[in-house]
Design a protein around this motif. Sequence first.
Motif, PDB file in Angstrom:
ATOM      1  N   VAL A   1       0.828  -1.213   0.000  1.00 52.91           N
ATOM      2  CA  VAL A   1       0.000   0.000   0.000  1.00 52.91           C
ATOM      3  C   VAL A   1       0.857   1.256   0.000  1.00 52.91           C
ATOM      4  O   VAL A   1       0.540   2.245  -0.666  1.00 52.91           O
ATOM      5  CB  VAL A   1      -0.938   0.007   1.220  1.00 52.91           C
ATOM      6  CG1 VAL A   1      -1.734   1.308   1.277  1.00 52.91           C
ATOM      7  CG2 VAL A   1      -1.880  -1.190   1.167  1.00 52.91           C
ATOM      8  N   PHE A   2       1.956   1.233   0.747  1.00 56.92           N
ATOM      9  CA  PHE A   2       2.847   2.389   0.846  1.00 56.92           C
ATOM     10  C   PHE A   2       4.222   2.051   0.273  1.00 56.92           C
ATOM     11  O   PHE A   2       5.259   2.363   0.875  1.00 56.92           O
ATOM     12  CB  PHE A   2       2.985   2.830   2.304  1.00 56.92           C
ATOM     13  CG  PHE A   2       1.679   3.090   2.982  1.00 56.92           C
ATOM     14  CD1 PHE A   2       0.902   4.186   2.635  1.00 56.92           C
ATOM     15  CD2 PHE A   2       1.209   2.240   3.971  1.00 56.92           C
ATOM     16  CE1 PHE A   2      -0.310   4.431   3.264  1.00 56.92           C
ATOM     17  CE2 PHE A   2       0.006   2.473   4.608  1.00 56.92           C
ATOM     18  CZ  PHE A   2      -0.761   3.568   4.249  1.00 56.92           C
ATOM     19  N   ALA A   3       4.240   1.421  -0.888  1.00 54.76           N
ATOM     20  CA  ALA A   3       5.470   0.853  -1.453  1.00 54.76           C
ATOM     21  C   ALA A   3       6.612   1.864  -1.532  1.00 54.76           C
ATOM     22  O   ALA A   3       7.736   1.586  -1.091  1.00 54.76           O
ATOM     23  CB  ALA A   3       5.183   0.274  -2.834  1.00 54.76           C
ATOM     24  N   LYS A   4       6.334   3.040  -2.102  1.00 54.98           N
ATOM     25  CA  LYS A   4       7.385   4.041  -2.290  1.00 54.98           C
ATOM     26  C   LYS A   4       7.961   4.505  -0.957  1.00 54.98           C
ATOM     27  O   LYS A   4       9.187   4.550  -0.769  1.00 54.98           O
ATOM     28  CB  LYS A   4       6.825   5.229  -3.070  1.00 54.98           C
ATOM     29  CG  LYS A   4       7.836   6.347  -3.310  1.00 54.98           C
ATOM     30  CD  LYS A   4       7.185   7.485  -4.091  1.00 54.98           C
ATOM     31  CE  LYS A   4       8.167   8.635  -4.296  1.00 54.98           C
ATOM     32  NZ  LYS A   4       7.534   9.756  -5.042  1.00 54.98           N
ATOM     33  N   ASP A   5       7.106   4.852  -0.014  1.00 52.72           N
ATOM     34  CA  ASP A   5       7.559   5.381   1.270  1.00 52.72           C
ATOM     35  C   ASP A   5       8.117   4.288   2.171  1.00 52.72           C
ATOM     36  O   ASP A   5       9.032   4.538   2.958  1.00 52.72           O
ATOM     37  CB  ASP A   5       6.414   6.125   1.951  1.00 52.72           C
ATOM     38  CG  ASP A   5       5.972   7.325   1.139  1.00 52.72           C
ATOM     39  OD1 ASP A   5       6.799   8.215   0.898  1.00 52.72           O
ATOM     40  OD2 ASP A   5       4.806   7.352   0.711  1.00 52.72           O
ATOM     41  N   TYR A   6       7.596   3.089   2.046  1.00 52.89           N
ATOM     42  CA  TYR A   6       8.147   1.952   2.780  1.00 52.89           C
ATOM     43  C   TYR A   6       9.592   1.724   2.337  1.00 52.89           C
ATOM     44  O   TYR A   6      10.490   1.522   3.170  1.00 52.89           O
ATOM     45  CB  TYR A   6       7.301   0.709   2.507  1.00 52.89           C
ATOM     46  CG  TYR A   6       7.697  -0.511   3.307  1.00 52.89           C
ATOM     47  CD1 TYR A   6       7.105  -0.775   4.535  1.00 52.89           C
ATOM     48  CD2 TYR A   6       8.643  -1.407   2.814  1.00 52.89           C
ATOM     49  CE1 TYR A   6       7.460  -1.901   5.262  1.00 52.89           C
ATOM     50  CE2 TYR A   6       9.000  -2.526   3.543  1.00 52.89           C
ATOM     51  CZ  TYR A   6       8.407  -2.775   4.760  1.00 52.89           C
ATOM     52  OH  TYR A   6       8.770  -3.889   5.483  1.00 52.89           O
ATOM     53  N   THR A   7       9.834   1.794   1.026  1.00 53.30           N
ATOM     54  CA  THR A   7      11.192   1.633   0.496  1.00 53.30           C
ATOM     55  C   THR A   7      12.098   2.759   0.976  1.00 53.30           C
ATOM     56  O   THR A   7      13.255   2.529   1.339  1.00 53.30           O
ATOM     57  CB  THR A   7      11.171   1.611  -1.050  1.00 53.30           C
ATOM     58  OG1 THR A   7      10.364   0.519  -1.483  1.00 53.30           O
ATOM     59  CG2 THR A   7      12.576   1.476  -1.616  1.00 53.30           C
ATOM     60  N   THR A   8      11.572   3.985   1.005  1.00 48.52           N
ATOM     61  CA  THR A   8      12.354   5.131   1.491  1.00 48.52           C
ATOM     62  C   THR A   8      12.764   4.941   2.941  1.00 48.52           C
ATOM     63  O   THR A   8      13.920   5.161   3.309  1.00 48.52           O
ATOM     64  CB  THR A   8      11.549   6.432   1.349  1.00 48.52           C
ATOM     65  OG1 THR A   8      11.278   6.686  -0.028  1.00 48.52           O
ATOM     66  CG2 THR A   8      12.326   7.615   1.927  1.00 48.52           C
ATOM     67  N   MET A   9      11.831   4.516   3.776  1.00 47.63           N
ATOM     68  CA  MET A   9      12.144   4.328   5.186  1.00 47.63           C
ATOM     69  C   MET A   9      13.086   3.154   5.408  1.00 47.63           C
ATOM     70  O   MET A   9      13.944   3.195   6.303  1.00 47.63           O
ATOM     71  CB  MET A   9      10.861   4.175   5.996  1.00 47.63           C
ATOM     72  CG  MET A   9      10.167   5.500   6.248  1.00 47.63           C
ATOM     73  SD  MET A   9       8.767   5.403   7.368  1.00 47.63           S
ATOM     74  CE  MET A   9       7.501   4.907   6.215  1.00 47.63           C
TER      75      MET A   9
END
Length: 253
Positions: free
Chosen positions: A232-240
């Motif tokens: 669901v939060f793929a981009k931000d999960y990867t960033t974190m």
Amino acid sequence: MKNKGISICVSSAKGGVGKTFMTLNLAGIYRILEKKVLIIDFDLASGGIATYLNVETSKSVYNLVDDVNNNRYKDFKNYVASFDQYIDILASPKDPRQAGKIDPKYVELILDKAIFNYDVVLIDTSHILSDFNILTMDLVDNLLFLVTNDSLDLKNMRSLISILKDVQYNSFKVILNESVLPFRKYFSLYDIKNIIKANIDYVISKDFYIKNIDNFVMDGKIITLEENAPVVFAKDYTTMMQLATDMYGVEEE
């Protein structure tokens, strides 16, 4: 566990920018990486880490310092409460009057004891440049500043970064948190860099805005530990995940 863990302080130049939210979600990422994490709530007068996570605490930073000062201290683990098998909390005082009784000289003692008991020590602070917070920033391994797309916040951050540069302190990273004000796009990334006179190292996008955040708060949940978060939060999960591994100094497993 490493013989000595790393310490990360999450701060800002203004309140309401998502410091606590970021601290908790980073704790979730490190838990996924199977790192033993301690969250220290150094927002002494109004901290809410334990309350957010629905963790009952009988002792706090104040009790630890008071026991050290009166020769009652025995074991650091007596002062922490567990969220789960990987995440512990050293809570802020329940009574805000106790905050003023905690001398900044104990910051180093607390951090020294913490980093030998945990892989990662995450510190949530207030945005106030008190002696306590300044000393914390000076002692940690990594310092993260959150900033939003808000004119007052950006002006405050510019002033803060100017102060840091004046004292030749350059060991910090800046996170642009677009999820706090997802519908405000006053300044471009280029503008923001020029305003604060510093680089933006990581961006948490507006896609990480949680409409039903109150439900997560009431249930004491960490977003990054939700089963569907990587999708669901793929981009931000990867960033974190990248941020967490950068701070830890290891490649993602």
